[in-house]
Design an enzyme around this catalytic site. Sequence first.
Site, short mmCIF file in Angstrom:
data_model
loop_
_atom_site.label_atom_id
_atom_site.label_comp_id
_atom_site.label_asym_id
_atom_site.label_seq_id
_atom_site.Cartn_x
_atom_site.Cartn_y
_atom_site.Cartn_z
NE ARG A 19 7.80 -8.56 5.50
CZ ARG A 19 7.40 -8.28 4.26
NH1 ARG A 19 6.73 -7.15 4.01
NH2 ARG A 19 7.66 -9.11 3.28
CE LYS A 42 11.09 -7.79 2.75
NZ LYS A 42 11.70 -8.64 1.69
CD GLN A 44 9.70 -1.83 -0.64
OE1 GLN A 44 8.95 -0.94 -1.03
NE2 GLN A 44 10.13 -2.79 -1.45
CG HIS A 83 1.49 8.97 0.52
ND1 HIS A 83 0.62 9.79 -0.16
CD2 HIS A 83 0.85 7.79 0.68
CE1 HIS A 83 -0.50 9.14 -0.41
NE2 HIS A 83 -0.40 7.92 0.08
CE LYS A 85 7.67 -4.22 -7.08
NZ LYS A 85 8.88 -4.83 -6.47
CD GLN A 135 2.12 2.42 -5.40
OE1 GLN A 135 3.10 1.89 -5.91
NE2 GLN A 135 1.84 2.29 -4.13
#
Length: 208
Positions: A128, A130, A133, A141, A194, A201
Amino acid sequence: MASYYRSPLSIFFSVDFVDEWFLMKSPVPVITITATYLYFVLKVGPDYMKTRKPYNLNSIIIIYNIFQVFVSVYLFYLCMQLMLANGLVSKTCLLEHEDTRRDITNVMYYYFLAKVSELLDTVFFVLRKKTSQVTFLHVYHHAMMAIVSWSILKYEPTYMTIYIRNVNSFVHMIMYTYYCLSALPVLKKYLWWKKYITKLQLVRFFFF
């Protein structure tokens, strides 16, 4: 007869039957999967998408996120069942009993498979476009969780790790619910929480 060693923090035991499970006989499959993941998200994927428009994967992503929510809920439930029955730190050698040994290693195996499936998170980001990100922390991780969860199940499946899996599953329940809802444009304005997911996290990364 299997021999057992008990430390103050965890219980170490022999689980030969784990070798019979899919992807568990040898480290080669999980290493191959992780290496392929890294090669795609860091090299092949970005190069392929460089001259292409982002793929519209909304429907696939919604289905994927719903699946991950159900997986996380199920893992959270299994971990809670074990912890309610045996405590945060068991005072007895639970793993001397075949049934309990199976219950604990089954949870750890399902958790490992979930970590492998979550590698698709980054694949979707790449397809996509992105790119913001696909950070070092994100890729590190996901890659390490696949390797580490396999290694712990294979070589040192301790009862104490059930607590860590419980916390991670709880965080993922919330996280994938958000991802699923955010894929629906009509709901985006309601997703004010959000910033709290991001904080959750970061706390999870810090402690686990």
